[in-house]
Design a protein around this motif. Structure first.
Motif, PDB file in Angstrom:
ATOM      1  N   ALA A   1       0.813  -1.209   0.000  1.00 59.88           N
ATOM      2  CA  ALA A   1       0.000   0.000   0.000  1.00 59.88           C
ATOM      3  C   ALA A   1       0.851   1.265   0.000  1.00 59.88           C
ATOM      4  N   THR A   2       2.092   1.172   0.469  1.00 65.81           N
ATOM      5  CA  THR A   2       2.956   2.348   0.507  1.00 65.81           C
ATOM      6  C   THR A   2       4.149   2.200  -0.436  1.00 65.81           C
ATOM      7  N   GLY A   3       4.141   1.169  -1.292  1.00 68.88           N
ATOM      8  CA  GLY A   3       5.225   0.961  -2.236  1.00 68.88           C
ATOM      9  C   GLY A   3       5.183   1.991  -3.346  1.00 68.88           C
ATOM     10  N   LEU A   4       6.328   2.536  -3.704  1.00 74.88           N
ATOM     11  CA  LEU A   4       6.359   3.583  -4.722  1.00 74.88           C
ATOM     12  C   LEU A   4       5.893   3.069  -6.081  1.00 74.88           C
ATOM     13  N   ARG A   5       6.254   1.845  -6.420  1.00 72.06           N
ATOM     14  CA  ARG A   5       5.833   1.312  -7.723  1.00 72.06           C
ATOM     15  C   ARG A   5       4.310   1.176  -7.795  1.00 72.06           C
ATOM     16  N   GLU A   6       3.708   0.729  -6.700  1.00 74.44           N
ATOM     17  CA  GLU A   6       2.247   0.598  -6.671  1.00 74.44           C
ATOM     18  C   GLU A   6       1.569   1.969  -6.732  1.00 74.44           C
ATOM     19  N   LEU A   7       2.108   2.912  -5.977  1.00 73.92           N
ATOM     20  CA  LEU A   7       1.525   4.255  -5.980  1.00 73.92           C
ATOM     21  C   LEU A   7       1.672   4.903  -7.354  1.00 73.92           C
ATOM     22  N   ARG A   8       2.842   4.725  -7.971  1.00 73.57           N
ATOM     23  CA  ARG A   8       3.073   5.297  -9.303  1.00 73.57           C
ATOM     24  C   ARG A   8       2.111   4.669 -10.312  1.00 73.57           C
ATOM     25  N   ALA A   9       1.947   3.338 -10.238  1.00 77.09           N
ATOM     26  CA  ALA A   9       1.038   2.664 -11.170  1.00 77.09           C
ATOM     27  C   ALA A   9      -0.406   3.106 -10.973  1.00 77.09           C
ATOM     28  N   GLY A  10      -0.736   3.519  -9.750  1.00 76.09           N
ATOM     29  CA  GLY A  10      -2.087   3.978  -9.461  1.00 76.09           C
ATOM     30  C   GLY A  10      -2.333   5.428  -9.808  1.00 76.09           C
ATOM     31  N   GLY A  11      -1.329   6.102 -10.374  1.00 81.46           N
ATOM     32  CA  GLY A  11      -1.519   7.476 -10.805  1.00 81.46           C
ATOM     33  C   GLY A  11      -1.009   8.540  -9.859  1.00 81.46           C
ATOM     34  N   THR A  12      -0.395   8.137  -8.748  1.00 76.38           N
ATOM     35  CA  THR A  12       0.178   9.123  -7.832  1.00 76.38           C
ATOM     36  C   THR A  12       1.344   9.836  -8.504  1.00 76.38           C
ATOM     37  N   THR A  13       1.453  11.142  -8.300  1.00 74.97           N
ATOM     38  CA  THR A  13       2.529  11.921  -8.907  1.00 74.97           C
ATOM     39  C   THR A  13       3.659  12.137  -7.903  1.00 74.97           C
ATOM     40  N   PRO A  14       4.861  12.489  -8.385  1.00 74.47           N
ATOM     41  CA  PRO A  14       5.953  12.805  -7.453  1.00 74.47           C
ATOM     42  C   PRO A  14       5.599  13.934  -6.490  1.00 74.47           C
ATOM     43  N   ALA A  15       4.850  14.928  -6.960  1.00 76.05           N
ATOM     44  CA  ALA A  15       4.449  16.028  -6.072  1.00 76.05           C
ATOM     45  C   ALA A  15       3.550  15.509  -4.958  1.00 76.05           C
ATOM     46  N   GLU A  16       2.678  14.552  -5.282  1.00 73.13           N
ATOM     47  CA  GLU A  16       1.799  13.980  -4.265  1.00 73.13           C
ATOM     48  C   GLU A  16       2.593  13.128  -3.279  1.00 73.13           C
ATOM     49  N   ILE A  17       3.641  12.461  -3.748  1.00 72.48           N
ATOM     50  CA  ILE A  17       4.509  11.717  -2.830  1.00 72.48           C
ATOM     51  C   ILE A  17       5.118  12.673  -1.821  1.00 72.48           C
ATOM     52  N   ARG A  18       5.576  13.819  -2.282  1.00 65.34           N
ATOM     53  CA  ARG A  18       6.145  14.813  -1.363  1.00 65.34           C
ATOM     54  C   ARG A  18       5.130  15.233  -0.311  1.00 65.34           C
ATOM     55  N   ARG A  19       3.917  15.462  -0.732  1.00 65.42           N
ATOM     56  CA  ARG A  19       2.875  15.863   0.231  1.00 65.42           C
ATOM     57  C   ARG A  19       2.588  14.719   1.208  1.00 65.42           C
ATOM     58  N   LEU A  20       2.560  13.488   0.709  1.00 64.12           N
ATOM     59  CA  LEU A  20       2.280  12.346   1.578  1.00 64.12           C
ATOM     60  C   LEU A  20       3.301  12.178   2.685  1.00 64.12           C
ATOM     61  N   VAL A  21       4.575  12.522   2.398  1.00 64.12           N
ATOM     62  CA  VAL A  21       5.629  12.352   3.408  1.00 64.12           C
ATOM     63  C   VAL A  21       5.929  13.649   4.153  1.00 64.12           C
ATOM     64  N   GLY A  22       5.172  14.716   3.839  1.00 59.68           N
ATOM     65  CA  GLY A  22       5.300  15.958   4.598  1.00 59.68           C
ATOM     66  C   GLY A  22       6.431  16.860   4.159  1.00 59.68           C
ATOM     67  N   LEU A  23       6.856  16.765   2.888  1.00 63.13           N
ATOM     68  CA  LEU A  23       7.889  17.640   2.366  1.00 63.13           C
ATOM     69  C   LEU A  23       7.302  18.658   1.394  1.00 63.13           C
ATOM     70  N   PRO A  24       7.885  19.849   1.334  1.00 61.61           N
ATOM     71  CA  PRO A  24       7.362  20.867   0.407  1.00 61.61           C
ATOM     72  C   PRO A  24       7.675  20.506  -1.042  1.00 61.61           C
TER      73      PRO A  24
END
Length: 290
Positions: free
Chosen positions: A267-290
């Motif tokens: 559920a938190t794997g980058l490959r799975e998130l990327r395949a599901g349409g998550t963007t790099p900007a959204e990854i930053r928000r998910l981990v609390g980085l600007p």
């Protein structure tokens, strides 16, 4: 004054998850802000668990996040001679000895001791070595080493601490209990740690101390789960005459149950998130980085 050097050092024994993304992005951002260098190191000494496909996936995921790194990448499996030389140095100082008990035998010895009271455990919860290999005669050791018996090479912690004296490190983040600033090292909390095995010529603790020194790393930014490992790394640095970086330990990205993420958490794997349409900007928000 040379620029600061940061690094991200994953093990290719699974796919990267959000916790890795946070640490990699944080190191990359800090390096950029400081006008420093960012290195990628592949910690692949565990030949049984580390796979080429995981390493390839790491490069893909990090590039997708927008992270760039210097080349060539240091792969630990290509530098075993460096770790062997460090072991020989420690052995020449009389600080390393072989132990020959199996894991099952050690578990039995621990159980015997805990029947009479709590046996000490290291910061990761593993019991201190309970055996008596330090008491073997030189002839007994030589005979066992020449046989096919597996063995582990251990640091004689009491002797090592006596030689190194009091140690500490500069903490720019904070420990699990809020430790920051100048932190006193407590390497004795680890007992007689394993530095190598017959079939594996180094350990995480030994190789990370050597790698950081050889790569000129000046800023070690990593998770709080490795906070007290720094005590052991400082000890090895002192014994081997290696430079001391500054440390910054950051909080961990936890799952819904409040547990540290693992590489098996899809559920938190980058490959799975990327395949599901998550963007790099959204990854930053998910981990609390600007």
């Amino acid at each position: 004054m040379p620029p600061p050097v940061f690094r991200f050092a994953p093990s290719p024994n699974g796919y990267l998850h959000l916790g890795h993304a946070y640490s990699a992005l944080l190191n990359f951002d800090l390096a950029g802000q400081a006008g420093g260098r960012f290195l990628l190191r592949i910690e692949d000494i565990d030949a049984a668990r580390c796979k080429p496909e995981f390493e390839t996936a790491m490069y893909e995921d990090l590039a997708w996040l927008g992270i760039g790194w210097e080349h060539p990448v240091r792969r630990q499996s290509e530098h075993l001679a460096d770790y062997r030389a460090a072991l020989e140095d420690l052995s020449a100082q009389g600080l390393v000895y072989p132990s020959f008990e199996s894991r099952a035998e050690i578990a039995g010895l621990v159980a015997q001791r805990e029947a009479h009271g709590r046996w000490p455990r290291d910061p990761d919860g593993a019991p201190h070595y309970p055996g008596s290999a330090r008491l073997l005669s030189p002839d007994e050791r030589a005979g066992l080493l020449e046989s096919d018996v597996p063995y582990a090479l251990r640091l004689d912690m009491a002797a090592a601490c006596a030689r190194a004296g009091n140690l500490g490190w500069t903490e720019r983040g904070e420990g699990p209990d809020g430790e920051t600033g100048t932190v006193a090292a407590r390497p004795q909390a680890w007992g007689d740690v394993i530095l190598a095995r017959k079939e594996t010529p180094t350990s995480y603790h030994l190789s990370v101390a050597i790698d950081d020194a050889l790569q000129g790393v000046t800023e070690v930014v990593r998770g709080q789960d490795l906070f007290w490992s720094t005590s052991l790394h400082r000890l090895l640095q002192q014994l081997l005459g290696l430079p001391q970086p500054a440390y910054r330990h950051h909080g961990l990205i936890l799952d819904g149950a409040g547990q540290k993420l693992s590489k098996s958490t899809a559920a938190t794997g980058l490959r799975e998130l990327r395949a599901g349409g998550t963007t790099p900007a959204e990854i930053r928000r998910l981990v609390g980085l600007p």
